[in-house]
Motif scaffolding. Structure first.
Motif, PDB file in Angstrom:
ATOM      1  N   LYS A 192       0.864  -0.111   0.077  1.00 29.02           N
ATOM      2  CA  LYS A 192      -0.282   0.155  -0.035  1.00 29.02           C
ATOM      3  C   LYS A 192       0.466   1.482   0.421  1.00 29.02           C
ATOM      4  CE  LYS A 192      -0.670  -0.277   4.438  1.00 29.02           C
ATOM      5  NZ  LYS A 192      -1.221  -1.127   6.129  1.00 29.02           N
ATOM      6  N   VAL A 193       0.136   2.326  -0.317  1.00 27.01           N
ATOM      7  CA  VAL A 193       0.933   3.887  -0.515  1.00 27.01           C
ATOM      8  C   VAL A 193       0.754   4.686   0.931  1.00 27.01           C
ATOM      9  CG1 VAL A 193       1.949   5.658  -1.502  1.00 27.01           C
ATOM     10  CG2 VAL A 193       0.424   3.738  -3.105  1.00 27.01           C
ATOM     11  N   SER A 194       1.626   5.356   1.819  1.00 35.04           N
ATOM     12  CA  SER A 194       1.935   5.217   2.721  1.00 35.04           C
ATOM     13  C   SER A 194       1.978   6.939   2.508  1.00 35.04           C
ATOM     14  CB  SER A 194       3.163   4.746   4.269  1.00 35.04           C
ATOM     15  OG  SER A 194       2.178   3.775   3.943  1.00 35.04           O
ATOM     16  N   MET A 213       6.218   2.761   0.331  1.00 34.85           N
ATOM     17  CA  MET A 213       5.053   1.870   0.002  1.00 34.85           C
ATOM     18  C   MET A 213       4.822   1.222   1.741  1.00 34.85           C
ATOM     19  SD  MET A 213       4.525   1.469  -4.546  1.00 34.85           S
ATOM     20  CE  MET A 213       2.825   0.607  -3.753  1.00 34.85           C
ATOM     21  N   GLU A 214       4.366  -0.048   1.914  1.00 37.59           N
ATOM     22  CA  GLU A 214       4.787  -0.903   2.207  1.00 37.59           C
ATOM     23  C   GLU A 214       3.934  -2.133   2.415  1.00 37.59           C
ATOM     24  OE1 GLU A 214       3.906   0.270   7.115  1.00 37.59           O
ATOM     25  OE2 GLU A 214       2.974   1.769   6.334  1.00 37.59           O
ATOM     26  N   SER A 215       4.605  -3.322   3.293  1.00 36.42           N
ATOM     27  CA  SER A 215       3.929  -4.210   2.678  1.00 36.42           C
ATOM     28  C   SER A 215       2.314  -4.047   3.775  1.00 36.42           C
ATOM     29  CB  SER A 215       4.173  -5.325   3.259  1.00 36.42           C
ATOM     30  OG  SER A 215       5.315  -5.449   4.184  1.00 36.42           O
ATOM     31  N   ASN A 223      11.139   2.742  -0.711  1.00 39.13           N
ATOM     32  CA  ASN A 223      11.584   3.753  -0.420  1.00 39.13           C
ATOM     33  C   ASN A 223      11.655   4.407  -2.233  1.00 39.13           C
ATOM     34  OD1 ASN A 223      11.363   6.792  -0.554  1.00 39.13           O
ATOM     35  ND2 ASN A 223      13.719   6.846   0.333  1.00 39.13           N
ATOM     36  N   PHE A 224      10.323   5.461  -3.678  1.00 42.95           N
ATOM     37  CA  PHE A 224      11.245   5.559  -4.169  1.00 42.95           C
ATOM     38  C   PHE A 224      10.900   6.779  -4.651  1.00 42.95           C
ATOM     39  CE2 PHE A 224       8.201   2.003  -3.968  1.00 42.95           C
ATOM     40  CZ  PHE A 224       9.220   0.443  -3.595  1.00 42.95           C
TER      41      PHE A 224
END
Length: 319
Positions: A192-194, A213-215, A223-224
């Motif tokens: 999901k996007v945090s 993003m994180e699971s 981190n992008f």
């Protein structure tokens, strides 16, 4: 030989055409543009044996074409995809596949009902080194993935379409779909996007976008960063419990390096082909899938394209 039709004669289409010269599985049989003279010039420069079609509709309805590569501006992908599907024509759509998850769902709904082949031209998913990294991870060579980071940037801010809201411009739609595909590939589908930060222009276009993003279970963090204002190193790293994998140029893998926890190199692989040849893999994968009677290509299934579109909706809404 699969007979390819190119719909839209822009820069990417030209690179694709050059990459397919003398290909043994795919031949460019037709090109179409809104302006016949543009299509004629394109064919003369890149595929002189291709037939010139005076309009997209004629290309879509031609019995001389097996697969259509849709390379028009982002906001036209949906319209042109539906047009081709209604003609029962197989299509490969340049990324971003669509402007929203709703558009992607609609395209696949129409394709499924008609049994028509559809794929997204997310070329990195088809590259041999991308598959090599997936093999390393699947084999447990770095243990469970815990952190993924990547950047993708080019100094392309002056490209007109990228500054146009009407044409689906901005750094995320042009480049962020690659980093999101990378996240799904190496972090898994349950992410999901945090956090999102977009540096916007007065026209509402993101010049740069950073997102985390994180699971769903919180075990993996990503981190992008993407930008259309600077040439970055375009590298990435996947860190696991027992080691890490370095990715040299995530947009067209040049080298992947498997390292132990202490940083020592365990294994590495380099691209054997030049930059342009990278485009051929997605077209050959489509040719193989169509020959087998499939309506999806295994390297880039519909479910992946829908998830990218869904995440894109979220990222853009959070800017």
């Amino acid at each position: 030989m699969l007979k390819l039709g190119i719909l839209g004669c822009g820069v990417i289409a030209a690179k694709v055409a050059e990459s397919l010269r003398d290909n043994k599985k795919v031949v460019i049989a037709g090109v179409a543009s809104r302006e016949r003279n543009k299509a004629k010039k394109f064919a003369q420069e890149h595929c002189p044996d291709a037939k010139i079609f005076g309009g997209y509709e004629k290309l879509a309805s031609s019995d001389e074409i097996d697969l259509i590569y849709i390379a028009t501006p982002n906001t036209y992908h949906y319209e042109h995809a539906i047009m081709c599907i209604k003609e029962y024509k197989s299509i490969l759509i340049e990324k971003p596949f669509a402007m929203s998850k709703a558009e992607a769902d609609s395209i696949f709904f129409e394709a499924k009902n008609r049994g028509v082949f559809v794929a997204e031209a997310m070329w990195t998913s088809y590259l041999p080194l991308h598959k090599k990294v997936l093999e390393w991870i699947s084999a447990g060579k770095i243990g469970g993935v815990r952190y993924v980071t990547a950047n993708l940037g080019y100094d392309i801010e002056n490209v007109p379409r990228l500054g146009s809201f009407a044409l689906g411009g901005g750094s995320y739609l042009d480049l962020g779909v690659y980093t999101t595909n990378l996240a799904l590939s190496f972090m898994g589908n349950d992410i999901k996007v945090s956090i999102v930060y977009g540096r916007m222009t007065s026209a509402g276009i993101d010049r740069d976008t950073t997102y985390i993003m994180e699971s769903d279970d919180g075990s993996i963090l990503g981190n992008f960063y993407v930008t259309m204002c600077a040439n970055t190193d375009r590298d990435g790293v996947i860190i696991g419990e027992k080691g890490r994998i370095k990715l040299i140029d995530i947009n067209n893998y040049r080298k992947v390096i498997l390292c132990a926890q202490d940083g020592s190199v365990v294994e590495e692989a380099e691209a054997e082909d030049d930059y342009l040849h990278g485009y051929t893999y997605e077209f050959e994968a489509c040719a193989d899938a169509i020959k087998k009677g499939l309506i999806q290509v295994p390297d880039m299934p519909w479910s992946r394209t829908v998830r990218i579109a869904q995440i894109s909706d979220t990222v853009r809404s959070m800017m």
